[in-house]
Scaffold this motif. Structure first.
Motif, PDB file in Angstrom:
ATOM      1  N   THR A   1      35.415  37.021 -14.853  1.00  0.00           N
ATOM      2  CA  THR A   1      35.671  35.730 -14.218  1.00  0.00           C
ATOM      3  C   THR A   1      34.635  34.692 -14.631  1.00  0.00           C
ATOM      4  OG1 THR A   1      36.615  36.897 -12.318  1.00  0.00           O
ATOM      5  CG2 THR A   1      36.048  34.577 -12.020  1.00  0.00           C
ATOM      6  N   MET A   2      33.382  35.116 -14.699  1.00  0.00           N
ATOM      7  CA  MET A   2      32.323  34.165 -15.042  1.00  0.00           C
ATOM      8  C   MET A   2      32.382  33.760 -16.502  1.00  0.00           C
ATOM      9  SD  MET A   2      30.441  32.989 -12.768  1.00  0.00           S
ATOM     10  CE  MET A   2      30.064  31.292 -13.160  1.00  0.00           C
ATOM     11  N   SER A   3      32.850  34.631 -17.383  1.00  0.00           N
ATOM     12  CA  SER A   3      32.990  34.246 -18.789  1.00  0.00           C
ATOM     13  C   SER A   3      34.038  33.146 -18.926  1.00  0.00           C
ATOM     14  CB  SER A   3      33.383  35.469 -19.630  1.00  0.00           C
ATOM     15  OG  SER A   3      34.664  35.944 -19.269  1.00  0.00           O
TER      16      SER A   3
ATOM     17  N   GLY B   1      26.568  40.535 -12.939  1.00  0.00           N
ATOM     18  CA  GLY B   1      27.849  40.356 -13.605  1.00  0.00           C
ATOM     19  C   GLY B   1      28.094  38.923 -14.013  1.00  0.00           C
ATOM     20  N   MET B   2      27.665  37.978 -13.195  1.00  0.00           N
ATOM     21  CA  MET B   2      27.808  36.565 -13.554  1.00  0.00           C
ATOM     22  C   MET B   2      26.991  36.236 -14.800  1.00  0.00           C
ATOM     23  SD  MET B   2      27.755  34.849  -9.748  1.00  0.00           S
ATOM     24  CE  MET B   2      28.029  33.169 -10.283  1.00  0.00           C
ATOM     25  N   GLY B   3      25.786  36.794 -14.892  1.00  0.00           N
ATOM     26  CA  GLY B   3      24.973  36.555 -16.078  1.00  0.00           C
ATOM     27  C   GLY B   3      25.594  37.138 -17.331  1.00  0.00           C
ATOM     28  N   VAL B   4      26.105  38.357 -17.224  1.00  0.00           N
ATOM     29  CA  VAL B   4      26.787  38.974 -18.371  1.00  0.00           C
ATOM     30  C   VAL B   4      27.998  38.136 -18.774  1.00  0.00           C
ATOM     31  CG1 VAL B   4      28.053  41.005 -19.138  1.00  0.00           C
ATOM     32  CG2 VAL B   4      25.961  41.288 -17.809  1.00  0.00           C
ATOM     33  N   GLY B   5      28.704  37.607 -17.785  1.00  0.00           N
ATOM     34  CA  GLY B   5      29.868  36.784 -18.072  1.00  0.00           C
ATOM     35  C   GLY B   5      29.529  35.519 -18.829  1.00  0.00           C
ATOM     36  N   TYR B   6      28.412  34.916 -18.497  1.00  0.00           N
ATOM     37  CA  TYR B   6      27.997  33.714 -19.219  1.00  0.00           C
ATOM     38  C   TYR B   6      27.708  34.021 -20.685  1.00  0.00           C
ATOM     39  CZ  TYR B   6      27.696  30.032 -15.720  1.00  0.00           C
ATOM     40  OH  TYR B   6      28.007  29.057 -14.817  1.00  0.00           O
TER      41      TYR B   6
END
Length: 535
Positions: A293-295, A417-422
């Motif tokens: 989602t964050m990606s 997970g948000m960091g990985v998505g970015y």
């Protein structure tokens, strides 16, 4: 004899002095009133979270305004410039394990103060960089660490004050993200247009420092009677009593052949809890959903202005693009107000499924944005997508706490997970744009990632259900009962020891002790009072 006016002046001075002397007492009474009911202070902390998000996310969301300025200043590619914003956002979430470790050593307030200083230093030093390479350090690393300190520490403290029914306070706090779109982004745009981006970075760093330091004041720790939220909900009673440590001696095994008796031990440490949490497959499913989602959202944070101004897409002017960014904030605020209004209606729906719905909306509106060819259509789809973002700010994290049962670990996994998505998003959008020279292919892929991540969110409760059913088939659907040490040699207790269902009450007659009998039921504890006459 003094005049009446002089006596009145002296009386006024004495009353003023009395009021000044009473001020500390009134402040102390006010603090005591807040601490009597933790949720009162919890709402004040919620307001602090709102201010943290509004101030610290100004450059993360406003990087799309800096995007074109940096390309013109340093003559770099779209992908390289976008990597600065993605690194900043990725760092803002990937360092969550470090922040979680700091929270075991120092208070939430201290971590937030460090975050305020890091953000101010990162933004201020960015105004002096001679090339874009230095921005990877100042904005990408230093500023990102500061944002994580503020976000992670304040979120953990807020969830400790509201361990259940946290949708409304989380919604109020996350409105700070929308306020950042509506307030700090127009302010940053004004600074850039009036003074240039370098002076704008210095001014915005002062704004961030003042707002965040003031907001750190009410961050008081949760009273000791409420501090058990670090444990999962099923483990709170166990922490008060005892934990299973070892089997009884072999000579007692023959006597107690129907049960595995245990001896009390100390509660598990945080490392053991983290290992157990990471050993669950639904944890990794939740992590994958968050990263996906964050990606997708990284496009809206980094590339949206460049997309809107590109001649191959909508071809809007700078002012029109800035107005759409402002309307995004209005859309988020409106979405969150709607969610607050209908919170009672959708309370019966698991939060994780509301997150699935939000991802589906994001996928649909992203496809619509690809097909847009005018200002009105582009603005409509971007604002509509911001409603899905309002859902994203609330329901994935609350749904994760509901399903995975540990607020601190869920917060760490969610932010990681948000960091990985970015990081994924930076290659997904910027890299494909440089290869194809168009935003069409990257955006279609972004819509697909939104849909796939929503599917992963939906799998979290399903995987948990399958895992628990497998455990029941392996170990039986009943829990094994064992008596504490004081009842080891009690014939009555031995005679009535049996398999116990989750919902059953254990009743038997025992002449061994008059006060209480503690029964360990694997991962649950049951205290039975006054059993002397019970059958």
């Amino acid at each position: 004899m003094g005049s009446p006016s002089s006596s009145e002046d002296s009386t006024c001075k004495r009353s003023a002095m009395c009021r000044m002397n009473e001020l500390p007492c009134r402040l102390a009474k006010g603090v005591k009133w807040f601490k009597e009911e933790p949720k009162r202070l919890g709402w004040i902390i919620t307001i602090s979270c709102f201010i943290f998000y509004t101030a610290s996310y100004s450059l993360m969301y406003g990087f799309s305004l800096l995007f074109t300025e940096l390309i013109n200043e340093f003559d770099t590619k779209v992908s390289v410039t976008g990597y600065v914003g993605c690194l900043m956002s990725a760092t803002a979430y990937l360092v969550s394990p470090i922040t979680a470790f700091l929270l075991t050593k120092i208070s939430h307030r201290s971590v937030c103060i460090l975050g305020s200083i890091f953000c101010a230093i990162g933004a201020f030093t960015s105004s002096f960089v001679p090339s874009i390479t230095y921005l990877f350090l100042t904005l990408g690393i230093i500023y990102g660490i500061g944002v994580n300190f503020l976000f992670h520490a304040s979120l953990c403290l807020q969830l400790q004050y509201f361990p259940v029914n946290s949708e409304r306070p989380v919604t109020v706090a996350s409105a700070g993200f929308s306020a950042s779109w509506m307030v700090t982004l127009p302010l940053l745009h004004y600074f850039i247009r009036s003074y240039g981006w370098r002076i704008a970075m210095q001014l915005i760093s002062a704004v961030i420092l003042v707002l965040c330091l003031v907001s750190c004041i009410p961050l008081c720790p949760l009273p000791s009677t409420q501090e058990d939220n670090n444990d999962s909900y099923e483990e709170k009673d166990i922490k008060k009593l005892s934990r299973k440590e070892s089997l009884k001696d072999s000579k007692n095994d023959a006597k107690h052949d129907k049960t595995d008796s245990v001896k009390p031990s100390e509660p598990r440490g945080k490392i053991d809890e983290a290992k157990e949490f990471l050993g669950k497959p639904e944890t990794w499913m939740f992590l994958a959903a968050t990263a996906g989602t964050m990606s997708g959202w990284s496009f809206y944070f980094v590339n949206i202005v460049n997309f809107l101004q590109s001649p191959d897409t909508v071809g809007l002017s700078e002012g029109q693009s800035a107005s759409i960014i402002f309307m995004c904030g209005i859309g988020e605020i409106a979405g969150k107000l709607v969610l607050i209004a209908i919170a009672g209606v959708i309370q019966s729906i698991p939060s994780i499924y509301v997150a699935v719905f939000g991802n589906i909306l994001d996928a649909i509106f992203t496809i619509g944005l690809v097909l847009s060819s005018s200002y009105i259509s582009a603005a409509s789809f971007v604002v509509a997508a911001s409603f899905g973002r309002a859902i994203w700010h609330i329901y994935p994290i609350t749904g994760g706490v509901e399903e995975l049962k540990n607020s601190n670990c869920v917060s760490t996994i969610f932010l990681t997970g948000m960091g990985v998505g970015y990081i994924i998003g930076s290659f997904l959008v910027g890299g494909l744009h440089d290869l194809t020279g168009s935003y069409e292919t990257p955006m279609v892929l972004v819509a697909g990632v939104f849909a796939l991540a929503g599917l992963f969110f939906g799998f979290v409760p399903l995987v948990r259900y399958v895992r628990t059913n497998k455990h029941k088939r392996t170990h039986g659907s009943y829990y094994t009962v064992s008596i504490d040490d004081s009842h080891e040699d009690c014939d009555d207790c031995d005679r009535h020891t049996r398999k116990l269902s989750k919902q059953e009450k254990l009743l038997w007659t025992c002449d061994h002790r008059d006060d209480k009998k503690t029964v360990l039921v694997e991962d649950k504890s049951l205290v039975v009072d006054s059993l002397m006459s019970s059958v």
